[in-house]
Enzyme design. Structure first.
Site, PDB file in Angstrom:
ATOM      1  N   PRO A   2       0.780  -1.269  -0.073  1.00 49.73           N
ATOM      2  CA  PRO A   2       0.042   0.167  -0.023  1.00 49.73           C
ATOM      3  C   PRO A   2       1.081   1.229  -0.082  1.00 49.73           C
ATOM      4  O   PRO A   2       1.790   1.302   0.666  1.00 49.73           O
ATOM      5  CB  PRO A   2      -0.743  -0.329   1.140  1.00 49.73           C
ATOM      6  CG  PRO A   2      -0.673  -1.435   1.514  1.00 49.73           C
ATOM      7  CD  PRO A   2       0.533  -2.021   1.186  1.00 49.73           C
ATOM      8  N   GLU A   3       0.417   2.420  -0.960  1.00 51.17           N
ATOM      9  CA  GLU A   3       1.249   3.500  -0.908  1.00 51.17           C
ATOM     10  C   GLU A   3       0.100   4.384  -0.773  1.00 51.17           C
ATOM     11  O   GLU A   3      -1.184   4.515  -0.229  1.00 51.17           O
ATOM     12  CB  GLU A   3       1.719   3.721  -2.388  1.00 51.17           C
ATOM     13  CG  GLU A   3       2.777   2.507  -2.692  1.00 51.17           C
ATOM     14  CD  GLU A   3       3.435   2.684  -4.114  1.00 51.17           C
ATOM     15  OE1 GLU A   3       3.765   3.902  -4.728  1.00 51.17           O
ATOM     16  OE2 GLU A   3       3.708   1.713  -4.693  1.00 51.17           O
TER      17      GLU A   3
END
Ligand SMILES: [Zn+2]
Length: 292
Positions: A2-3
């Site tokens: 996840p960014e």
């Protein structure tokens, strides 16, 4: 992993579920989640805390409580939080071998934290501890007013590291990771292998614009679903320009996307329209190298 867009998507889903709600009971099944603290101790500390806000800084999710405390959640590789408004009633969560914690709210619904690879972390911070903790770890929000060309230029100046490595530094660009770094550099037409300190002011401005555009697009598509089951509804993966597209034609010029490794990370880029060049001899936006 996840960014910023994926974490922001999680935040937007959790905000209406959590704000104003009280943690009635917390069950932390995995000691790694709160290491070096004891799961039972952290769970007991969270009991009775009422949520005042759900925020995000870089890749950190922040659950603020009315007491002034904050629960800082980092999803790392595969962490995710799930709440099913219709079926999230107590005891109705389906069995999940990757569930690491459950928060029961006073309205009877559950929020489950799952993490296949178990690198995620929960850290409970006392009033006043959050800001100094984040200040030493993350730079300004790339979609906020502090992320100016002058700021970015200052961060990159004098650095011999490849551009790709430099923009992955969370103190330079909060929330950028491997996917959106590759996408941002493609948008900015910059070679990820170039020394970070060698960019002209105009190229830094292009980079800033590319970072912001890539992240905004990711948020609009509710992040990317990379098949790990964490982000079920995101669709950013359907329109990546370079990430995961090694060997496929560039959407801008048709050249085959190249793959290399930089700073230990797989890196995809177009060897034609992201060709290395000095600031002065670089083709303008209107005269692209698409014919080469
Ligand atoms: Zn290209």
């Amino acid at each position: 992993m996840p960014e910023l867009p994926e974490v922001e998507t999680v935040r937007r889903r959790l905000e209406p579920v959590l704000v104003g709600r009280t943690f009635e009971y917390v069950d932390i099944h995995d000691a790694r989640l709160v290491r070096p603290h004891e799961p039972a101790e952290v769970a007991a500390e969270l009991f009775g805390e009422r949520v005042s806000a759900v925020e995000r800084r870089g890749k950190y999710l922040i659950v603020r409580f009315e007491s002034g405390r904050a629960l800082l959640i980092h999803l790392r590789m595969t962490g995710g939080l799930n709440h099913d408004a219709a079926h999230g009633r107590r005891g109705s969560l389906q069995d999940d071998p990757h569930r690491r914690a459950v928060v029961r709210l006073e309205n009877g619904s559950d929020v489950a934290y799952r993490d296949v690879r178990r690198f995620g972390t929960w850290l409970l911070l006392e009033p006043g501890e959050l800001e100094p903790y984040l200040a030493s770890r993350v730079g300004p929000e790339p979609l906020g007013p502090g992320f100016t060309t002058a700021y970015l230029h200052g961060r990159l100046a004098g650095r011999a590291a490849p551009l790709k490595a430099a923009v992955l530094d969370q103190r330079t660009v909060a929330g950028l990771g491997n996917i959106y770094a590759d996408e941002a550099l493609w948008r900015a037409r910059l070679d990820p292998r170039r020394p970070a300190g060698g960019l002209s002011t105009r190229e830094v401005a292009d980079l800033r614009r590319g970072i912001r555009a890539a992240l905004r697009r990711g948020i609009a598509k509710q992040g990317a679903d990379l098949g790990d089951g964490v982000y079920a509804s995101g669709s950013m993966q359907d329109e990546f320009n370079v990430y995961g597209r090694g060997g496929e034609p560039c959407r801008r010029c048709g050249t085959i996307i190249a793959k290399t490794r930089l700073a230990g990370r797989g890196t995809s880029f177009c060897p034609a329209c992201q060709a290395a060049s000095s600031g002065s001899s670089r083709p303008s936006r209107s005269r692209s190298r698409s014919s080469s």
